[in-house]
Design a protein around this motif. Structure first.
Motif, PDB file in Angstrom:
ATOM      1  N   SER A 167      65.949 -28.567-110.676  1.00 24.36           N
ATOM      2  CA  SER A 167      67.180 -28.723-109.892  1.00 24.36           C
ATOM      3  C   SER A 167      67.065 -29.883-108.913  1.00 24.36           C
ATOM      4  CB  SER A 167      67.485 -27.429-109.119  1.00 24.36           C
ATOM      5  OG  SER A 167      67.725 -26.358-110.006  1.00 24.36           O
ATOM      6  N   GLY A 168      65.931 -29.969-108.216  1.00 23.32           N
ATOM      7  CA  GLY A 168      65.738 -31.061-107.268  1.00 23.32           C
ATOM      8  C   GLY A 168      65.668 -32.410-107.959  1.00 23.32           C
ATOM      9  N   GLY A 169      64.969 -32.468-109.104  1.00 20.74           N
ATOM     10  CA  GLY A 169      64.856 -33.729-109.827  1.00 20.74           C
ATOM     11  C   GLY A 169      66.186 -34.214-110.361  1.00 20.74           C
ATOM     12  N   VAL A 170      66.958 -33.312-110.961  1.00 17.13           N
ATOM     13  CA  VAL A 170      68.267 -33.691-111.497  1.00 17.13           C
ATOM     14  C   VAL A 170      69.215 -34.080-110.372  1.00 17.13           C
ATOM     15  CG1 VAL A 170      70.301 -32.824-112.719  1.00 17.13           C
ATOM     16  CG2 VAL A 170      68.019 -32.325-113.592  1.00 17.13           C
ATOM     17  N   PHE A 207      66.848 -19.661-117.591  1.00 15.07           N
ATOM     18  CA  PHE A 207      67.931 -19.368-116.659  1.00 15.07           C
ATOM     19  C   PHE A 207      69.280 -19.608-117.315  1.00 15.07           C
ATOM     20  CE2 PHE A 207      64.323 -20.248-113.922  1.00 15.07           C
ATOM     21  CZ  PHE A 207      64.418 -19.240-112.968  1.00 15.07           C
ATOM     22  N   ARG A 208      70.295 -18.862-116.855  1.00 11.97           N
ATOM     23  CA  ARG A 208      71.634 -18.981-117.412  1.00 11.97           C
ATOM     24  C   ARG A 208      72.328 -20.244-116.892  1.00 11.97           C
ATOM     25  NH1 ARG A 208      73.735 -13.202-115.480  1.00 11.97           N
ATOM     26  NH2 ARG A 208      72.906 -14.143-113.565  1.00 11.97           N
ATOM     27  N   PRO A 209      73.384 -20.700-117.596  1.00  9.86           N
ATOM     28  CA  PRO A 209      74.118 -21.888-117.143  1.00  9.86           C
ATOM     29  C   PRO A 209      74.609 -21.793-115.709  1.00  9.86           C
ATOM     30  CG  PRO A 209      74.753 -21.357-119.379  1.00  9.86           C
ATOM     31  CD  PRO A 209      73.858 -20.240-118.915  1.00  9.86           C
ATOM     32  N   LEU A 210      75.077 -20.609-115.290  1.00 15.54           N
ATOM     33  CA  LEU A 210      75.566 -20.455-113.916  1.00 15.54           C
ATOM     34  C   LEU A 210      74.436 -20.673-112.917  1.00 15.54           C
ATOM     35  CD1 LEU A 210      77.883 -19.788-112.001  1.00 15.54           C
ATOM     36  CD2 LEU A 210      77.289 -17.358-112.235  1.00 15.54           C
ATOM     37  N   GLY A 230      57.163 -16.084-110.907  1.00 11.61           N
ATOM     38  CA  GLY A 230      57.161 -17.095-109.861  1.00 11.61           C
ATOM     39  C   GLY A 230      57.146 -18.506-110.415  1.00 11.61           C
ATOM     40  N   ALA A 231      56.432 -18.702-111.525  1.00 12.12           N
ATOM     41  CA  ALA A 231      56.359 -20.029-112.137  1.00 12.12           C
ATOM     42  C   ALA A 231      57.718 -20.478-112.647  1.00 12.12           C
ATOM     43  CB  ALA A 231      55.345 -20.013-113.281  1.00 12.12           C
ATOM     44  N   ASP A 232      58.539 -19.511-113.108  1.00  8.25           N
ATOM     45  CA  ASP A 232      59.879 -19.857-113.588  1.00  8.25           C
ATOM     46  C   ASP A 232      60.759 -20.363-112.442  1.00  8.25           C
ATOM     47  OD1 ASP A 232      59.160 -19.090-116.126  1.00  8.25           O
ATOM     48  OD2 ASP A 232      60.001 -17.073-115.951  1.00  8.25           O
ATOM     49  N   TRP A 233      60.683 -19.687-111.301  1.00  5.56           N
ATOM     50  CA  TRP A 233      61.487 -20.111-110.149  1.00  5.56           C
ATOM     51  C   TRP A 233      61.015 -21.474-109.648  1.00  5.56           C
ATOM     52  CZ3 TRP A 233      65.948 -18.016-109.209  1.00  5.56           C
ATOM     53  CH2 TRP A 233      66.187 -16.693-109.564  1.00  5.56           C
ATOM     54  N   VAL A 289      70.818 -10.903-111.573  1.00  2.00           N
ATOM     55  CA  VAL A 289      69.804 -11.930-111.752  1.00  2.00           C
ATOM     56  C   VAL A 289      68.629 -11.330-112.514  1.00  2.00           C
ATOM     57  CG1 VAL A 289      68.243 -13.530-110.610  1.00  2.00           C
ATOM     58  CG2 VAL A 289      70.494 -13.075-109.617  1.00  2.00           C
ATOM     59  N   ALA A 290      68.340 -11.909-113.649  1.00  2.00           N
ATOM     60  CA  ALA A 290      67.239 -11.395-114.469  1.00  2.00           C
ATOM     61  C   ALA A 290      65.905 -11.605-113.752  1.00  2.00           C
ATOM     62  CB  ALA A 290      67.230 -12.097-115.831  1.00  2.00           C
TER      63      ALA A 290
END
Length: 314
Positions: free
Chosen positions: A236-239, A41-44, A226-229, A221-222
């Protein structure tokens, strides 16, 4: 409108404050791994994912007190939340993610390691602060550590490395503004707990992340499996939970217990832990330049603590 108070002297070396600074660094160091863990995924997109998660968690936690807190801080406090959220979260993490993906964890973490120099110099202007001349050995050691890895990155003569260094430098400037401004606003709103202030910043950061969603859609959005999302959601949740909620709470506590000149040095623990995590993730031993940088950063923290103990600690 809240009463703006004069920033009190925080001369003593608080063991609890140092412990909170170390804990914040250990959790924040995980942030440098996130762009690698979700590198597809991109930085944004990484920024949006992390801070929407942060905003949702913060909103749920602060919802029962939100109206009272907003009334207490008033207009000036809301404006402060906007720019602190941008400087310390949205802009900072976007630049950091780009730096990690283009320049690597080690280079990025060690450029961010210059943060203590900037914050300590600014903090030395506070009333009754440790004189800058006594902090100079610590600052020189810190700068030497950053130069070790910066020279190595330039020596690789890679365009991506140079762009990564530029992004890391931008992140450094952004977070310096946040660190100084946040410490001062924590003093002004002393009646608000450090955790509630962190949650308010989280809600504001989440709102900013939502505003970035249309930008990401316009950019396109590239396609991802499903595994990537799922991975992005977990990262995201962990961080958000570990770094943004728990790490920021520890940092705010340290900011209230330690003088700004010492708080700045606590940022080095983020760099040290980020380096350790990076070496483990990349399954490699550090280069000689990285070993030298690591040693100089440790010596910098030790020298700064010694300078503050000389003033009489708590």
């Amino acid at each position: 409108m809240p009463v703006v108070q004069t920033i009190p002297s925080r001369r003593g070396v608080s063991l609890l404050g140092i412990g909170c600074g170390i804990g914040a660094g250990a959790l924040w160091g995980l942030v440098f791994l996130a762009p690698e863990l979700a590198g597809m995924f991109r930085p944004l997109e990484l920024t949006i994912g992390r801070y929407i998660a942060y905003g949702l968690i913060a909103l749920i936690a602060v919802a029962p007190r939100l109206r009272r807190l907003v009334h207490h801080i008033g207009g000036p406090g809301l404006i402060a939340l906007v720019w602190l959220s941008l400087a310390g979260n949205t802009v900072y993490y976007f630049l950091l993610s780009a730096a990690v993906q283009m320049g690597g964890i080690a280079m990025t973490s060690l450029i961010i390691g210059f943060l203590p120099v900037a914050v300590t110099i600014i903090g030395s202007r506070e009333h009754d602060a440790v004189p800058l001349i006594r902090l100079m050995p610590s600052l020189l050691l810190c700068a030497g550590g950053g130069l070790c890895i910066g020279w190595q990155a330039v020596g690789q003569n890679s365009f991506d490395q140079l762009i990564g260094m530029a992004c890391a430098t931008g992140a450094l400037i952004s977070w310096t503004a946040y660190a100084v401004g946040n410490a001062r606003w924590l003093v002004r709103f002393h009646a608000i707990s450090a955790q509630d202030w962190n949650l308010l910043i989280g809600v504001m950061t989440g709102a900013q992340a939502l505003c970035l969603v249309p930008v990401a859609m316009v950019m396109g959005v590239a396609h991802h499996a499903g595994a990537d999302w799922t991975r992005l959601l977990i990262v995201s949740g962990g961080v958000a939970l570990l770094a943004s909620i728990a790490g920021n709470a520890l940092w705010n506590r340290a900011s209230r217990l330690l003088p700004l000149t010492l708080v700045g040095q606590m940022i080095l623990f983020e760099t040290l832990f980020a380096l350790l995590y990076g070496f483990l993730w990349e399954a490699r031993w550090p280069t000689m330049a990285e070993v030298g940088a690591f040693g100089l950063l440790v010596a910098s923290i030790t020298a700064c603590l010694a300078a503050h103990r000389g003033r009489g600690g708590a």
